[in-house]
Design a protein around this motif. Structure first.
Motif, mmCIF file in Angstrom:
data_model
loop_
_atom_site.group_PDB
_atom_site.id
_atom_site.type_symbol
_atom_site.label_atom_id
_atom_site.label_comp_id
_atom_site.label_asym_id
_atom_site.label_seq_id
_atom_site.Cartn_x
_atom_site.Cartn_y
_atom_site.Cartn_z
ATOM 1 N N LEU A 167 11.040 -44.421 15.880
ATOM 2 C CA LEU A 167 9.695 -44.065 15.452
ATOM 3 C C LEU A 167 9.028 -45.176 14.646
ATOM 4 N N PHE A 168 9.777 -45.786 13.741
ATOM 5 C CA PHE A 168 9.193 -46.717 12.778
ATOM 6 C C PHE A 168 9.675 -48.164 12.955
ATOM 7 N N ALA A 178 20.307 -39.713 13.610
ATOM 8 C CA ALA A 178 19.093 -39.616 12.794
ATOM 9 C C ALA A 178 18.490 -40.999 12.562
ATOM 10 N N ALA A 179 19.342 -41.988 12.285
ATOM 11 C CA ALA A 179 18.849 -43.343 12.062
ATOM 12 C C ALA A 179 18.266 -43.926 13.347
ATOM 13 N N SER A 238 13.654 -50.340 10.212
ATOM 14 C CA SER A 238 13.658 -49.249 9.240
ATOM 15 C C SER A 238 15.029 -48.577 9.139
ATOM 16 N N ALA A 239 15.778 -48.555 10.249
ATOM 17 C CA ALA A 239 17.105 -47.930 10.225
ATOM 18 C C ALA A 239 18.032 -48.685 9.280
ATOM 19 N N VAL A 290 17.107 -48.042 5.627
ATOM 20 C CA VAL A 290 17.657 -46.763 5.148
ATOM 21 C C VAL A 290 19.129 -46.919 4.780
ATOM 22 N N TRP A 346 16.805 -42.162 15.744
ATOM 23 C CA TRP A 346 15.500 -41.512 15.882
ATOM 24 C C TRP A 346 14.482 -42.140 14.945
ATOM 25 N N PHE A 347 14.884 -42.367 13.690
ATOM 26 C CA PHE A 347 14.003 -42.961 12.689
ATOM 27 C C PHE A 347 13.595 -44.374 13.103
ATOM 28 N N GLY A 348 14.600 -45.144 13.595
ATOM 29 C CA GLY A 348 14.319 -46.503 14.032
ATOM 30 C C GLY A 348 13.429 -46.561 15.253
#
Length: 395
Positions: A162-163, A155-156, A167-168, A171, A158-160
């Motif tokens: 995208l943003f 999940a991190a 950002s990972a 979080v 994927w988040f990283g």
């Protein structure tokens, strides 16, 4: 909050401790998925980003004995909060790193509290649990690590993606801060060992039963990392694994670690000294099975999951160290996680040699067999040493 070591709400206390383990597991594994992004940002190769992974592991190995020796007298709850704050700051500071060198230095600092937090959290959970549930309490806290492998790191990543990779780590830092707040609110106060000194804590390093247990972790656990590190490349080369199925391979391994953690912790409560050799034998069997199963996509994926169940050794070894550490509980409990990082490095190195030079790529499974059997031999040698000590004492 009562001064009693037994938590008023033990499940919430365990959840708070597990959240910290989840944050630690996420930051440890997420960097592998974000290596291309980090490399592009710092204008270096992915191989050079690997130095940051090594720096984190080195921080774990250095931090475990150092912080344990210095912090054993501190109240455990306060120590856990301080460790999470250090972990939060070092992860958030990664956003400001101007170069790979400074980023690697921050990863080293982030690794320092890793082993100590997990070790002390296990001690706190065991002491705060109802009678007869020590192993399961430790297992529930360690579940944070296994869930991080299954959900947190992907999940991190994927988040990283995208943003931005920063950002990972932001979080992860926020998760660490949330952990500190929850630990303060729900984990009971437990005094530190006021008789502890750096020398008494470091004395754990020369206790034979502690050393044998750590030896099992360093060697017997390495096979799991040997297979995990090269499972995708092996299935790709020998079975024609589609790139679309790579997330499934990692997810199945994560499910295996959760199942292994649940079964291993419960078995440790029932019969600790039979659980350790049983898990080692099981690990040898399924890692050997991977050697033959890797020629098929689905059989290979199945055995990757079975290899993941070898994580069931972790709560058993953690409990064993608690039982044999005597006055150096903090040191012994934290060294367990340093030993796992040594197993990670050793298993990945041996697996890499087998992958490159073995008769087939799936020879990584045979490395796993050898390491599990070597861990079993260390266990048997430790038992023989203990019997001789008892005979000498009774003579």
């Amino acid at each position: 909050m009562s001064a009693s070591p037994v938590a008023r709400h033990p499940r919430i206390a365990e959840l708070a401790l597990a959240l910290g383990a989840f944050a630690i597991g996420t930051t440890e594994f997420v960097i592998m998925g974000l290596m291309p992004n980090i490399a592009a940002d710092f204008n270096v190769s992915s191989q050079q980003v690997g130095y940051a992974i090594s720096a984190y592991a080195m921080g774990v190995v250095v931090g475990a004995p150092l912080i344990s020796a210095l912090g054993a007298r501190l109240p455990r709850r306060g120590l856990l909060i301080g460790l999470m704050l250090l972990f939060a700051v070092s992860n958030v500071a990664s956003l400001l790193a101007p170069s790979l060198t400074s980023f690697a230095a921050l990863r080293f600092i982030a690794g320092l509290p890793h082993g100590v937090y997990l070790g002390v959290a296990a001690l706190v959970a065991a002491d705060a649990a109802p009678a007869g549930e020590r192993g399961r309490a430790v297992g529930r806290v360690m579940m944070g690590l296994t869930v991080a492998i299954l959900i947190g790191a992907p999940a991190a990543t994927w988040f990283g993606s995208l943003f931005g990779w920063h950002s990972a780590f932001l979080v992860v830092g926020l998760l660490a801060l949330a952990t500190a707040v929850l630990v303060r609110g729900f984990v009971p106060y437990q005094a530190g060992n006021q008789d502890a000194t750096p020398l008494t804590e470091l004395a754990a390093l020369i206790k034979p039963r502690v050393l044998y247990t750590l030896g099992i972790a360093c060697i017997g656990f390495g096979g799991m990392f040997s297979v995990y590190s090269y499972a995708v490349e092996t299935l790709n080369a020998q079975a024609g694994l589609s790139q679309n199925l790579v997330p499934m391979v990692l997810a199945v391994f994560g499910v295996g670690t959760i199942i292994g953690n649940l079964i291993g912790s419960r078995a440790a409560d029932i019969d600790l000294m039979r659980t350790i050799p049983a898990v080692l034998i099981w690990s040898a069997l399924v890692q050997g099975g991977f050697y033959f199963a890797a020629d098929g996509v689905w059989s290979g994926i199945l055995f990757v999951g079975l290899v993941g169940t070898g994580i069931g050794l972790a709560p058993a070894l953690q409990m064993r160290l608690m039982d044999v550490a005597e006055d150096a509980q903090t040191m012994a409990a934290t060294l367990n996680h340093a030993a796992f990082n040594i197993a990670n490095a050793l298993g990945a190195w041996c697996g890499g040699m087998a992958f490159a030079y073995g008769p087939s790529h799936s020879s990584i499974g045979l490395v796993g067999v050898a390491m599990a059997i070597a861990g079993l031999i260390v266990f048997l040698l430790g038992q023989r040493h203990e019997r001789r000590e008892l005979q000498t004492a009774s003579a």
